[in-house]
Motif scaffolding. Sequence first.
Motif, mmCIF file in Angstrom:
data_model
loop_
_atom_site.group_PDB
_atom_site.id
_atom_site.type_symbol
_atom_site.label_atom_id
_atom_site.label_comp_id
_atom_site.label_asym_id
_atom_site.label_seq_id
_atom_site.Cartn_x
_atom_site.Cartn_y
_atom_site.Cartn_z
ATOM 1 N N MET A 9 0.626 -1.478 -0.015
ATOM 2 C CA MET A 9 0.254 0.428 0.168
ATOM 3 C C MET A 9 1.031 1.193 -0.109
ATOM 4 O O MET A 9 0.744 2.313 -1.117
ATOM 5 C CB MET A 9 -0.636 -0.117 1.062
ATOM 6 C CG MET A 9 -2.426 0.989 1.402
ATOM 7 S SD MET A 9 -2.381 1.810 2.995
ATOM 8 C CE MET A 9 -1.477 2.018 3.908
ATOM 9 N N THR A 10 2.058 1.288 0.909
ATOM 10 C CA THR A 10 2.802 1.954 0.669
ATOM 11 C C THR A 10 3.692 3.037 -1.098
ATOM 12 O O THR A 10 3.460 3.925 -0.876
ATOM 13 C CB THR A 10 3.501 2.004 1.837
ATOM 14 O OG1 THR A 10 3.181 1.611 3.529
ATOM 15 C CG2 THR A 10 4.805 3.653 2.130
ATOM 16 N N ALA A 11 4.288 1.454 -1.139
ATOM 17 C CA ALA A 11 4.535 1.919 -2.079
ATOM 18 C C ALA A 11 3.511 2.316 -3.416
ATOM 19 O O ALA A 11 3.846 3.312 -4.328
ATOM 20 C CB ALA A 11 5.311 0.274 -3.069
ATOM 21 N N ALA A 12 2.508 1.396 -3.071
ATOM 22 C CA ALA A 12 1.427 1.893 -4.320
ATOM 23 C C ALA A 12 0.816 3.921 -4.013
ATOM 24 O O ALA A 12 0.421 4.452 -4.975
ATOM 25 C CB ALA A 12 0.686 1.346 -4.483
ATOM 26 N N TYR A 13 0.698 3.953 -2.815
ATOM 27 C CA TYR A 13 0.378 5.856 -2.434
ATOM 28 C C TYR A 13 1.261 6.736 -2.925
ATOM 29 O O TYR A 13 1.343 7.733 -3.385
ATOM 30 C CB TYR A 13 -0.528 5.341 -1.471
ATOM 31 C CG TYR A 13 -1.410 5.396 -1.347
ATOM 32 C CD1 TYR A 13 -2.192 3.602 -2.375
ATOM 33 C CD2 TYR A 13 -2.333 4.560 -0.156
ATOM 34 C CE1 TYR A 13 -3.955 3.690 -2.322
ATOM 35 C CE2 TYR A 13 -4.189 4.157 -0.202
ATOM 36 C CZ TYR A 13 -3.950 3.762 -1.351
ATOM 37 O OH TYR A 13 -5.519 2.829 -1.312
#
Length: 333
Positions: A235-239
Amino acid sequence: MPTALSLLDLAPISAGQTARASFAASVELARAAESAGFERVWYAEHHNMESIASSATSVVIGHVAAHTSTIRLGAGGVMLPNHSPLVIAEQFGTLETLHPGRIDLGLGRAPGSDQVTMRALRRDHLSAESFPEDVLELRGYLSGRSVVPGVQAVPRAERPVPLYILGSSLFGAQLAAKLGLPYAFASHFSPEALHQATKIYRDTFTPSEQLAEPYVIAGVNVVAADTHEEAVAQMTAAYRARTRAFITRGPVRRNFTDAEIDAFLASPNGAQLAAMTRYTAVGTPDEVRDYLTDFAASCQADELITAHHAQSAADRVRSVTLTGAAMTAPATA
């Protein structure tokens, strides 16, 4: 628990990836959703966006339909003011003729891009004003009861393609209720008016030939993984990637470090962007199931349409598979 679980595929083109690879990933994602018991997969019309491959929405739908068997496929949505209602009726009449009983048509009124691109689409700022009339014209073509004398859509499928109104404001809710159509709220990126809009829709709904009772679809982001830590990392990488794409649009390009991206999201200027993904289920299958169940209950959603944001196609497929299994597993005491 919602009565149906569906998928919104943004057909992302990741850094270093080709559009062809994106389409191959969309096929694999749809197959995973089909195997996992999802109701439908939708693709959205966006233009002039280097990271999204679904601009020719009806073509993508046809391609994926040819590589799947049972899952419903559709637009979530076609931005109707960009098009002639007759042309859209012809496209989706063709799709439904080729893949009977599997095609949906969600309709929005936004341009699906910026103002410059809107002009390139030959659309002006007043185009959205005729959206209600355009929906009625389109419905007439699809049903064989054209409101334009002497004009019909060919081919026309044996059964009309079901229409859905998409929105992120009260306007869409009111229109869907008035026309007796299902209403899909874009709460996966515009969460503010979700509960007010769905209440107005339910309170003012008028039955139609297509739909006897109100039907609400709510968008929600999902990152499911085998461990909580893995899901949070995805999630962190995607956002971060999403934020980079947002703040580097235009002629001036530069690389931002992860620390700079995180600082921006924590700033007042970045807070609004961060708030767009307020409704996000992240974690293990059990954690995702609990979140989605509570979310559906909070907005009285009959169906959830989930957007899976992991950067790699394999992780998105895994997220869809885990979510489907969790949501269909029998409840434990």
